[in-house]
Design a protein around this motif. Sequence first.
Motif, mmCIF file in Angstrom:
data_model
loop_
_atom_site.group_PDB
_atom_site.id
_atom_site.type_symbol
_atom_site.label_atom_id
_atom_site.label_comp_id
_atom_site.label_asym_id
_atom_site.label_seq_id
_atom_site.Cartn_x
_atom_site.Cartn_y
_atom_site.Cartn_z
ATOM 1 N N ARG A 1 54.867 45.298 31.411
ATOM 2 C CA ARG A 1 56.166 45.936 31.659
ATOM 3 C C ARG A 1 56.059 46.930 32.810
ATOM 4 O O ARG A 1 56.998 47.048 33.614
ATOM 5 C CB ARG A 1 56.656 46.650 30.395
ATOM 6 C CG ARG A 1 56.812 45.776 29.163
ATOM 7 C CD ARG A 1 57.875 44.702 29.362
ATOM 8 N NE ARG A 1 58.165 44.010 28.114
ATOM 9 C CZ ARG A 1 57.479 42.989 27.633
ATOM 10 N NH1 ARG A 1 56.415 42.540 28.295
ATOM 11 N NH2 ARG A 1 57.827 42.385 26.513
ATOM 12 N N ASN A 2 54.952 47.616 32.910
ATOM 13 C CA ASN A 2 54.772 48.578 33.989
ATOM 14 C C ASN A 2 54.770 47.873 35.351
ATOM 15 O O ASN A 2 55.326 48.372 36.329
ATOM 16 C CB ASN A 2 53.465 49.339 33.791
ATOM 17 C CG ASN A 2 53.436 50.669 34.518
ATOM 18 O OD1 ASN A 2 54.407 51.415 34.468
ATOM 19 N ND2 ASN A 2 52.349 50.957 35.192
ATOM 20 N N GLU A 3 54.151 46.709 35.404
ATOM 21 C CA GLU A 3 54.129 45.944 36.649
ATOM 22 C C GLU A 3 55.529 45.442 37.005
ATOM 23 O O GLU A 3 55.905 45.419 38.190
ATOM 24 C CB GLU A 3 53.160 44.761 36.512
ATOM 25 C CG GLU A 3 52.899 44.013 37.801
ATOM 26 C CD GLU A 3 52.314 44.884 38.886
ATOM 27 O OE1 GLU A 3 52.636 44.647 40.076
ATOM 28 O OE2 GLU A 3 51.544 45.815 38.556
ATOM 29 N N GLN A 4 56.306 45.076 36.008
ATOM 30 C CA GLN A 4 57.688 44.663 36.264
ATOM 31 C C GLN A 4 58.517 45.830 36.781
ATOM 32 O O GLN A 4 59.382 45.647 37.659
ATOM 33 C CB GLN A 4 58.306 44.093 34.984
ATOM 34 C CG GLN A 4 57.683 42.772 34.544
ATOM 35 C CD GLN A 4 58.211 42.292 33.204
ATOM 36 O OE1 GLN A 4 58.913 43.021 32.505
ATOM 37 N NE2 GLN A 4 57.864 41.078 32.830
ATOM 38 N N VAL B 1 54.596 55.392 37.265
ATOM 39 C CA VAL B 1 54.021 54.062 37.056
ATOM 40 C C VAL B 1 52.505 54.116 37.247
ATOM 41 O O VAL B 1 51.739 53.542 36.458
ATOM 42 C CB VAL B 1 54.659 53.045 38.024
ATOM 43 C CG1 VAL B 1 53.853 51.744 38.061
ATOM 44 C CG2 VAL B 1 56.097 52.747 37.607
ATOM 45 N N ILE B 2 52.052 54.812 38.284
ATOM 46 C CA ILE B 2 50.611 54.946 38.540
ATOM 47 C C ILE B 2 49.952 55.781 37.438
ATOM 48 O O ILE B 2 48.866 55.452 36.951
ATOM 49 C CB ILE B 2 50.376 55.582 39.920
ATOM 50 C CG1 ILE B 2 50.902 54.651 41.019
ATOM 51 C CG2 ILE B 2 48.897 55.888 40.136
ATOM 52 C CD1 ILE B 2 50.871 55.260 42.408
ATOM 53 N N GLU B 3 50.624 56.858 37.021
ATOM 54 C CA GLU B 3 50.068 57.727 35.985
ATOM 55 C C GLU B 3 49.911 56.984 34.669
ATOM 56 O O GLU B 3 48.921 57.189 33.945
ATOM 57 C CB GLU B 3 50.973 58.945 35.789
ATOM 58 C CG GLU B 3 50.548 59.893 34.678
ATOM 59 C CD GLU B 3 49.185 60.525 34.920
ATOM 60 O OE1 GLU B 3 48.611 61.053 33.949
ATOM 61 O OE2 GLU B 3 48.694 60.500 36.060
ATOM 62 N N LEU B 4 50.858 56.114 34.341
ATOM 63 C CA LEU B 4 50.757 55.355 33.093
ATOM 64 C C LEU B 4 49.501 54.494 33.082
ATOM 65 O O LEU B 4 48.807 54.404 32.057
ATOM 66 C CB LEU B 4 52.007 54.493 32.901
ATOM 67 C CG LEU B 4 52.106 53.769 31.551
ATOM 68 C CD1 LEU B 4 53.540 53.793 31.032
ATOM 69 C CD2 LEU B 4 51.643 52.320 31.658
ATOM 70 N N VAL C 1 65.900 48.466 30.073
ATOM 71 C CA VAL C 1 65.471 47.533 29.027
ATOM 72 C C VAL C 1 63.950 47.539 28.916
ATOM 73 O O VAL C 1 63.382 47.590 27.811
ATOM 74 C CB VAL C 1 65.993 46.116 29.320
ATOM 75 C CG1 VAL C 1 65.346 45.106 28.376
ATOM 76 C CG2 VAL C 1 67.514 46.061 29.171
ATOM 77 N N LEU C 2 63.266 47.495 30.058
ATOM 78 C CA LEU C 2 61.804 47.522 30.058
ATOM 79 C C LEU C 2 61.284 48.832 29.460
ATOM 80 O O LEU C 2 60.336 48.834 28.666
ATOM 81 C CB LEU C 2 61.273 47.357 31.484
ATOM 82 C CG LEU C 2 61.481 45.981 32.132
ATOM 83 C CD1 LEU C 2 61.084 46.031 33.604
ATOM 84 C CD2 LEU C 2 60.666 44.922 31.413
ATOM 85 N N MET C 3 61.913 49.936 29.820
ATOM 86 C CA MET C 3 61.477 51.240 29.315
ATOM 87 C C MET C 3 61.674 51.355 27.821
ATOM 88 O O MET C 3 60.840 51.933 27.112
ATOM 89 C CB MET C 3 62.241 52.356 30.041
ATOM 90 C CG MET C 3 61.885 52.498 31.498
ATOM 91 S SD MET C 3 62.898 53.744 32.325
ATOM 92 C CE MET C 3 62.372 53.522 34.028
#
Length: 288
Positions: free
Chosen positions: A160-163, A226-229, A275-277
């Motif tokens: 999901r993070n990549e999306q 996104v990078i931190e996740l 939705v992804l979040m």
Amino acid sequence: MLHSMTAFGRSTRTMEAGEVSCEIRSVNHRYLDIGVRLPDSLRAAETGIREELSRVLSRGKVDVLLKTSDGQSGATVLDVNEALLRQLAQAAGGVETMTGAQCVVDSVRLLQWPGVVGVSAEQQGEMALHARQAFDDALADFIATRRREGRMMEDMLLQRNEQLRTLLGSLRVRRPQVVQRQRDKMQARLLELSVDHDESRLEQELVHAAQRLDIDEELDRLSAHVIELEHVLKRDEPVGRRLDFLMQEFNRECNTIGSKSADSQTTAMVVDMKVLMEQMREQIQNIE
């Protein structure tokens, strides 16, 4: 490595005098909440069980159930507390003397009195040893389940993070086109009016409009999140609370972008991001 707060573990130990089984189950919780249910004969083991769980777990509502059952061979040796039994009989006789009523002492009921009958000290020690071994085995199974589910949740979060990263890239490419279209629309409306206008004032209005539609800061912060996740997922410690806070920041920036949206395509991408979040947030609620 991520660990799920939802897990189950079970183990059974069999001995000559009977059987001991242990079940450990947990669900998500803000803090560590441990509940232990075990028979009176194993009550002394509760402190050690709580200490061990506190050592390996940091969050979750954990329930431990220890059960014992007698063996089929009849090898259990009963230990009768004769001193307590004698006191009960004397007490029954005293009641008869005081009231003058005939008191029939039921031997079966006397044996059912707490503390009168128990297993022998030797078998009780053996039972405690097997109970601890059953707990240790169940805990190992429980932790293995948490790790397996944690790995699956980690894979889902990374996908999901990549999306999200892909959608952010699409927004960066799309945004200059949106701003330019708004600029062209304002100029076209002025031409339709066929009136003289102040070019400098027009430029000021266009600049203000571009500023209202500017989402570069939000996109930069979201890209940083996104990078931190990804960095957080690599930590070898409980990260559930950190991820939960990070998702709040994700959602805040996404809402700001949505409020500045000026076209249907940007709005659709914002909806896809939310939705992804939400999918990520639901999984993070179960991460230790």
